[in-house]
Design a protein around this motif. Structure first.
Motif, short mmCIF file in Angstrom:
data_model
loop_
_atom_site.label_atom_id
_atom_site.label_comp_id
_atom_site.label_asym_id
_atom_site.label_seq_id
_atom_site.Cartn_x
_atom_site.Cartn_y
_atom_site.Cartn_z
N ARG A 181 0.81 -1.21 0.00
CA ARG A 181 0.00 0.00 0.00
C ARG A 181 0.85 1.26 0.00
NH1 ARG A 181 -3.28 3.81 2.34
NH2 ARG A 181 -5.46 3.72 1.66
N MET A 223 2.33 1.89 -3.50
CA MET A 223 1.39 2.41 -4.49
C MET A 223 1.03 3.86 -4.23
SD MET A 223 -1.20 -0.64 -5.59
CE MET A 223 -1.42 -1.36 -3.97
N ALA A 224 0.85 4.21 -2.96
CA ALA A 224 0.54 5.60 -2.64
C ALA A 224 1.68 6.52 -3.08
CB ALA A 224 0.28 5.74 -1.14
N PHE A 262 -3.92 2.09 -9.83
CA PHE A 262 -3.39 2.41 -8.51
C PHE A 262 -4.44 3.05 -7.61
CE2 PHE A 262 0.39 2.68 -11.35
CZ PHE A 262 1.03 1.55 -10.87
N THR A 263 -5.25 3.95 -8.15
CA THR A 263 -6.27 4.59 -7.33
C THR A 263 -7.30 3.57 -6.85
OG1 THR A 263 -7.49 5.23 -9.32
CG2 THR A 263 -5.98 6.85 -8.41
N LEU A 276 -5.64 1.06 -4.16
CA LEU A 276 -5.43 1.63 -2.84
C LEU A 276 -6.66 1.48 -1.95
CD1 LEU A 276 -3.43 4.90 -3.61
CD2 LEU A 276 -2.70 3.03 -2.12
N GLU A 277 -7.83 1.41 -2.55
CA GLU A 277 -9.07 1.32 -1.78
C GLU A 277 -9.27 -0.06 -1.15
OE1 GLU A 277 -12.25 2.42 -4.33
OE2 GLU A 277 -11.52 4.47 -4.66
#
Length: 239
Positions: free
Chosen positions: A161, A164-165, A186-187, A190-191
Motif C-alpha cells: 500500500r 502504491m501511494a 493504482f487509485t 489503494l481502496e
C-alpha cells in the motif's frame, strides 16, 4: 515432510508468526533499483513502456493464480472471500453494473497512457523471457502447493500500500504527460489493498496450525518476493 529444523519445534504464537512474515519486507520489490529510478523520475518513455507491458503479464496472471487457490481450497468460507479477488482483477460479468471493468483492464489503460497499443500488450510481444519464467512459476506454485501456502505467497499485500501511494504521487509529478486515466489501477487498488492484506494474514495465521506449516508459509512469501524482484531484474537488464 517435517524438516530437522521444524520437526518437534514449538508452534509460533499468532504474534510471533505474523512478525516472521512482516520481517520479509526488505525482500519486497520497493527497494529494487528499477523502482527507485521510476520514483525519482529517471525513466524514459521506452523504459516505462517496457515496464508496463511486462508488469501487465504479471497482472493478468493474478486471477489465474487466485483461481488455482479456489480449486485447491476445501474451506467454503475462504472460497467465498477469495473469489472476490478474481472479480476485482477480471471485472464483473454481463449482469454487473460495470462488466469487464477490473484491475487487468485498468493496467491496460496505463499501458495505453504510456504510449503502447492494446494489441501489442495483449499479444505479449514485449514480454521478456525472465518475466515469463518468473510469473509462470508463480502460477505453477499456486496450482501445485497446498492452498494455504499459495495464499501466504500473496502476503506481499502487507507491503504494497505504501509503495502504491508513493507511486501515484511520484509518477504524477515526474511524468505529467501520462493521462490521469492511466493511474486508475493504482487509485482503485489503494481502496482495497489494506483490507485484503489483513484478511489474508488472518486466513494464513488461522490455518497454519503447526510449526512446519508456519515455516512453509514464510518460505512461500519469500518465494513471492523473489518472483517480483526477478520480474524487475529482467526489465532492468533490458531497459
Amino acid at each position: 515432510m517435517p524438516t530437522p529444523e521444524t520437526s518437534g519445534a514449538t508452534t509460533l504464537t499468532p504474534a510471533e508468526f505474523t512478525a516472521r512474515l512482516r520481517a520479509l519486507s526488505p525482500r519486497y520489490w520497493d527497494r529494487h533499483p528499477f523502482h527507485l529510478r521510476l520514483h525519482e523520475g529517471r525513466l524514459g518513455k521506452h523504459e516505462l513502456q517496457l515496464w508496463a507491458a511486462n508488469r501487465w503479464y504479471y497482472q493478468q496472471a493474478i486471477p489465474r493464480k487466485d483461481a488455482a487457490i479456489l480449486a485447491n481450497c476445501p474451506d467454503v468460507e475462504v472460497r467465498r472471500v477469495w473469489r472476490e479477488r478474481i472479480v476485482w482483477h477480471d471485472g464483473g460479468g454481463p449482469g454487473d453494473d460495470r462488466p469487464g471493468e477490473g484491475g487487468v483492464e485498468n493496467w491496460l489503460r496505463l499501458a495505453e497512457a504510456v504510449g503502447l497499443t492494446r494489441e501489442e500488450v495483449l499479444d505479449e510481444r514485449h514480454v521478456l523471457p525472465g518475466v515469463r519464467f518468473a510469473v509462470d512459476a508463480y502460477v505453477t506454485f499456486a496450482r501445485t502447493r497446498p492452498w494455504v501456502e499459495a495464499v501466504a505467497s500473496g502476503l506481499t499485500e502487507m507491503f504494497s500500500r505504501g509503495l502504491m501511494a508513493r507511486r501515484l504521487v511520484d509518477m504524477r509529478e515526474h511524468y505529467p504527460w501520462i493521462a490521469e486515466e492511466g493511474f486508475a489501477y493504482f487509485t482503485a487498488r489503494l481502496e482495497v489493498v489494506a483490507d485484503e492484506g489483513k484478511s489474508t494474514v488472518d486466513i494464513v495465521v488461522r490455518n497454519c496450525r503447526t510449526r512446519e506449516q508456519q515455516e512453509a508459509a514464510v518460505a512461500a512469501l519469500a518465494f513471492k518476493c523473489d518472483v517480483l524482484r526477478a520480474v524487475l531484474d529482467a526489465v532492468d537488464y533490458y531497459s
